[in-house]
Design an enzyme around this catalytic site. Sequence first.
Site, PDB file in Angstrom:
ATOM      1  N   GLU A 320      -9.671 -16.203 -15.053  1.00  0.00           N
ATOM      2  CA  GLU A 320      -9.028 -15.139 -15.451  1.00  0.00           C
ATOM      3  C   GLU A 320      -8.437 -14.534 -14.023  1.00  0.00           C
ATOM      4  OE1 GLU A 320     -12.426 -12.351 -16.372  1.00  0.00           O
ATOM      5  OE2 GLU A 320     -12.679 -13.357 -18.406  1.00  0.00           O
ATOM      6  N   CYS A 391      -1.637  14.624   2.185  1.00  0.00           N
ATOM      7  CA  CYS A 391      -2.577  15.664   3.111  1.00  0.00           C
ATOM      8  C   CYS A 391      -3.752  14.981   3.051  1.00  0.00           C
ATOM      9  CB  CYS A 391      -2.641  16.975   2.501  1.00  0.00           C
ATOM     10  SG  CYS A 391      -1.012  17.966   2.471  1.00  0.00           S
ATOM     11  N   GLU A 392      -3.818  13.670   3.695  1.00  0.00           N
ATOM     12  CA  GLU A 392      -4.995  13.143   4.140  1.00  0.00           C
ATOM     13  C   GLU A 392      -4.689  12.148   5.451  1.00  0.00           C
ATOM     14  OE1 GLU A 392      -8.052  12.793   2.634  1.00  0.00           O
ATOM     15  OE2 GLU A 392      -7.575  13.857   0.911  1.00  0.00           O
TER      16      GLU A 392
END
Length: 463
Positions: A320, A391-392
């Site tokens: 996969e 805003c981090e």
Amino acid sequence: MSRSAHPAGPRHGDVMPEGHYQAPPSDLNALDPKVWSRTVARDAAGVATVGGLDVKALAAEFGTPAYVLDEDDFRARARAWRDAFGEGADVYYAGKAFLSKAIVRWLHEEGLNLDVCSPGELAVALAGGMPAERIALHGNNKSTDELEQAVKLGVGHIVVDSYAEIARLAAIAAGQGVRQPVLIRVTVGVEAHTHEFIATAHEDQKFGLSLSGGAAAEAVRQVLAQPSLELRGIHSHIGSQIFDMAGFEVAARRVVGLLSEVRDTHGVELPEIDLGGGLGIAYTSEDDPREPAEIAAALAEIVRRECAAADLRAPRLSVEPGRAIVGPTAFTLYEVGTIKPLEGLRTYVSVDGGMSDNIRTALYDAEYSVALVSRTSDAEPMLVRVVGKHCESGDIVVRDAFLPADLEPGDLLAVPATGAYCRSMASNYNHALKPPVVAVRDGAARVIVRRETEEDLLRLDIG
């Protein structure tokens, strides 16, 4: 560089010790073909191009940020996986990496199957034209409605993950008069997305049924006891971004051990095993991924050898790859905004996207490359941290890289290898609008997933 099990992203502090990062590359204008998609180059003016189109033209037409996907590269990688495994095996593209109707159509045309893990992914798979019998459905908590829909649609394989699901699915299939093919997902006690394989300790997870604890054997007994279920085989998945085949060897040995136990206990030889995905790609020049042909040969030999030792017929093998197909085929195109030097540390380069279009750096401390693509430069290298506009303080796109010291607002940067788990994990944090996915091929570009609009956000907010 040795092919070791590779972490999702090495962790280190915000301010790295001197010498932790690599030395600047000898040529800041070079675009390493290991990291970039196959049609990426620079034209005579020094502007990066993909599929014959330059990035300045793409930015002007489609805006930034934007995911730019190289269709020829995607198709070539899909074919390489299909051809490597051949007619005696199945390649299921892992839709969670990135899925759209165009992607599904390309997969269908290139002869791959598809695995999905939600009703939304299943809807996209069918809308894109993938035959239901070539779809496998995953998930640790499939609802009754999801299972009913999958059985009704004729999904080729359902990967069962718990005793409750076995009973629920058996009742649904019986009610519809269907004998549903299933695989049982097992936990083999091999965890390979860190630097070491850790047996048994990492069976503490939500996926699968434990081999060592006997849960997998009990699941086999329960499925075989249900006339409405057809047990096709065993499914195993050991981790992500894996470069070393040793983990697969341990997993295959344990899965084949279960096949042998099933034969000896129930008199049944199961015809299939699925060894999952997680094969690694190059996010930076330091990464060393294997080619599909090498992976296919190694997995086939592992399964053949283990089955021969157990006196079993070799089952049909499935894999996969998701990231390994789509990951290298796309880059994210940004425009530079604020440039903020911090004396003695590094320069912060802010772009017009961020963690809303690539959460992997904040989530995993994943490492990426970055390049100035709207021009070339002979300026000295400067150590930068490419950050977003959210805003981090953790809104980091590329933690540490070197870019030319004459970088200025309005320049275009591109981060390669963002085809997997970037658009599919994108968010509306700070009400940011998710970027478009632009497919490029033979000098033409088209949007396959459009940019979100403010109207899209407001339409969902009923007030």
